[in-house]
Design a protein around this motif. Structure first.
Motif, short mmCIF file in Angstrom:
data_model
loop_
_atom_site.label_atom_id
_atom_site.label_comp_id
_atom_site.label_asym_id
_atom_site.label_seq_id
_atom_site.Cartn_x
_atom_site.Cartn_y
_atom_site.Cartn_z
N GLN A 1 0.83 -1.21 0.00
CA GLN A 1 0.00 0.00 0.00
C GLN A 1 0.86 1.26 0.00
N PHE A 2 2.00 1.20 0.69
CA PHE A 2 2.90 2.36 0.68
C PHE A 2 3.45 2.60 -0.72
N TYR A 3 4.01 1.57 -1.34
CA TYR A 3 4.59 1.76 -2.67
C TYR A 3 3.52 2.16 -3.69
N GLN A 4 2.33 1.62 -3.56
CA GLN A 4 1.26 2.02 -4.47
C GLN A 4 0.94 3.50 -4.28
N GLY A 5 0.94 3.96 -3.04
CA GLY A 5 0.69 5.37 -2.77
C GLY A 5 1.77 6.27 -3.33
N VAL A 6 3.01 5.81 -3.30
CA VAL A 6 4.13 6.60 -3.83
C VAL A 6 3.99 6.80 -5.33
N PHE A 7 3.63 5.73 -6.04
CA PHE A 7 3.74 5.74 -7.49
C PHE A 7 2.43 5.92 -8.26
N LEU A 8 1.32 5.47 -7.71
CA LEU A 8 0.10 5.37 -8.51
C LEU A 8 -1.05 6.23 -7.98
N GLU A 9 -1.97 6.53 -8.89
CA GLU A 9 -3.22 7.17 -8.50
C GLU A 9 -4.03 6.20 -7.64
N PRO A 10 -5.03 6.70 -6.92
CA PRO A 10 -5.85 5.81 -6.08
C PRO A 10 -6.45 4.63 -6.82
N SER A 11 -6.70 4.79 -8.13
CA SER A 11 -7.25 3.68 -8.92
C SER A 11 -6.25 2.55 -9.09
N GLY A 12 -4.96 2.86 -8.90
CA GLY A 12 -3.91 1.86 -9.06
C GLY A 12 -3.53 1.58 -10.50
N LYS A 13 -3.99 2.42 -11.42
CA LYS A 13 -3.75 2.16 -12.84
C LYS A 13 -2.70 3.07 -13.47
N ASN A 14 -2.66 4.33 -13.05
CA ASN A 14 -1.78 5.30 -13.69
C ASN A 14 -0.84 5.96 -12.69
N ALA A 15 0.26 6.50 -13.22
CA ALA A 15 1.20 7.24 -12.37
C ALA A 15 0.50 8.45 -11.77
N ASN A 16 0.79 8.72 -10.50
CA ASN A 16 0.15 9.85 -9.84
C ASN A 16 0.84 11.17 -10.21
N HIS A 17 0.31 12.25 -9.68
CA HIS A 17 0.82 13.59 -10.02
C HIS A 17 2.27 13.76 -9.57
N TYR A 18 2.61 13.22 -8.43
CA TYR A 18 3.98 13.29 -7.90
C TYR A 18 4.97 12.68 -8.89
N VAL A 19 4.67 11.50 -9.37
CA VAL A 19 5.55 10.82 -10.33
C VAL A 19 5.61 11.60 -11.64
N GLN A 20 4.46 12.05 -12.12
CA GLN A 20 4.43 12.79 -13.38
C GLN A 20 5.24 14.07 -13.30
N GLN A 21 5.15 14.76 -12.17
CA GLN A 21 5.95 15.98 -11.97
C GLN A 21 7.44 15.68 -12.06
N CYS A 22 7.85 14.61 -11.41
CA CYS A 22 9.27 14.26 -11.36
C CYS A 22 9.79 13.81 -12.73
N ILE A 23 8.97 13.08 -13.47
CA ILE A 23 9.36 12.67 -14.82
C ILE A 23 9.53 13.89 -15.71
#
Length: 260
Positions: A161-183
């Motif tokens: 659940q922690f790693y999912q929160g770091v990388f993915l949106e709540p749906s668990g399908k796409n990269a979240n805003h944090y990851v997109q910003q860093c990319i």
């Protein structure tokens, strides 16, 4: 005019009193927190050894308190080495060497980076337990993106659940805003650092520690708002902090019960 070193200027701290003004040394740190080895550089003088030992001891005790772990668990089952003012990298305030399993802090610039680097050590250590079939040099955060973490134990479920929160949106399908910003940041600057999985996870952990309301320790983690780095937004932070608390509280209960 004499310029005082960063070490001697001190670091803000608000938290429990563990030492009651007693002076500790680096052997106390090694024994209390379960490190395999403790190395201090030859350029660290006697006064600096006294100051830094107290700072490091309090910071690690604060980390254990926040994570609800026995102090000896900070050394990751006695596998983690600690170096202060020794074996660092030029222009780097702190780093974790996965090859030697060593957390190294620079003498004058290492303060504030301890939580971040400790998570790198944990991320590397836990990879060998939850992804044992993969090379020992890998970090769990990176492996999580490429392989399924089987939730065969409540601890694995919380870590997942922690790693999912770091990388993915709540749906668990796409990269979240944090990851997109860093990319986007890395692409703009022609680099690959901000969006490295292990760096994303370590900064998220660091932010969770920094937002603890009961314990504040600027040697453990400095003011992240002025760092120039990208940290998770508030929603991501809430999700990850909840998962971290769940994981480490369960782990702490198990370790205290078995007196490890």
């Amino acid at each position: 005019m004499t310029v005082r070193s960063r070490l001697k200027r001190g670091f803000y701290r608000h938290g429990p009193d563990y030492r009651f003004d007693d002076q500790v040394d680096f052997n106390d740190i090694r024994d209390t927190f379960g490190f395999r080895t403790m190395v201090v550089g030859k350029w660290v003088n006697k006064e600096e050894r006294f100051i830094s030992a107290n700072l490091i001891y309090d910071a690690l005790a604060d980390l254990a308190q926040i994570l609800q772990l026995p102090p000896s668990a900070i050394g990751l089952r006695g596998k983690l080495n600690f170096a202060f003012g020794h074996g660092g990298q030029q222009n780097v305030q702190a780093h974790y060497n996965s090859r030697t399993r060593t957390l190294a802090l620079a003498k004058n610039a290492g303060g504030g980076a301890l939580a971040h680097e400790w998570f790198h050590a944990f991320d590397h250590h836990i990879a060998g337990l939850v992804f044992p079939e993969h090379p020992k040099s890998y970090f769990a955060s990176k492996l999580w993106l490429e392989h399924t973490l089987v939730p065969s134990h409540p601890l694995n479920l919380a870590l997942n659940q922690f790693y999912q929160g770091v990388f993915l949106e709540p749906s668990g399908k796409n990269a979240n805003h944090y990851v997109q910003q860093c990319i986007a940041y890395d692409k703009h600057h022609g680099q690959y650092y901000m969006s490295m999985p292990e760096e994303l996870a370590a900064r998220c952990f660091e932010a969770c520690i920094a937002h603890n309301e009961q314990i504040i320790n600027h040697f453990l983690v400095s003011d992240i708002s002025g760092s120039g780095l990208i940290y998770p937004d508030s929603d991501t932070l809430i999700t990850c902090n909840k998962a971290l608390n769940n994981y480490f509280s369960q782990l702490g209960q198990l370790l205290f019960a078995h007196r490890l």
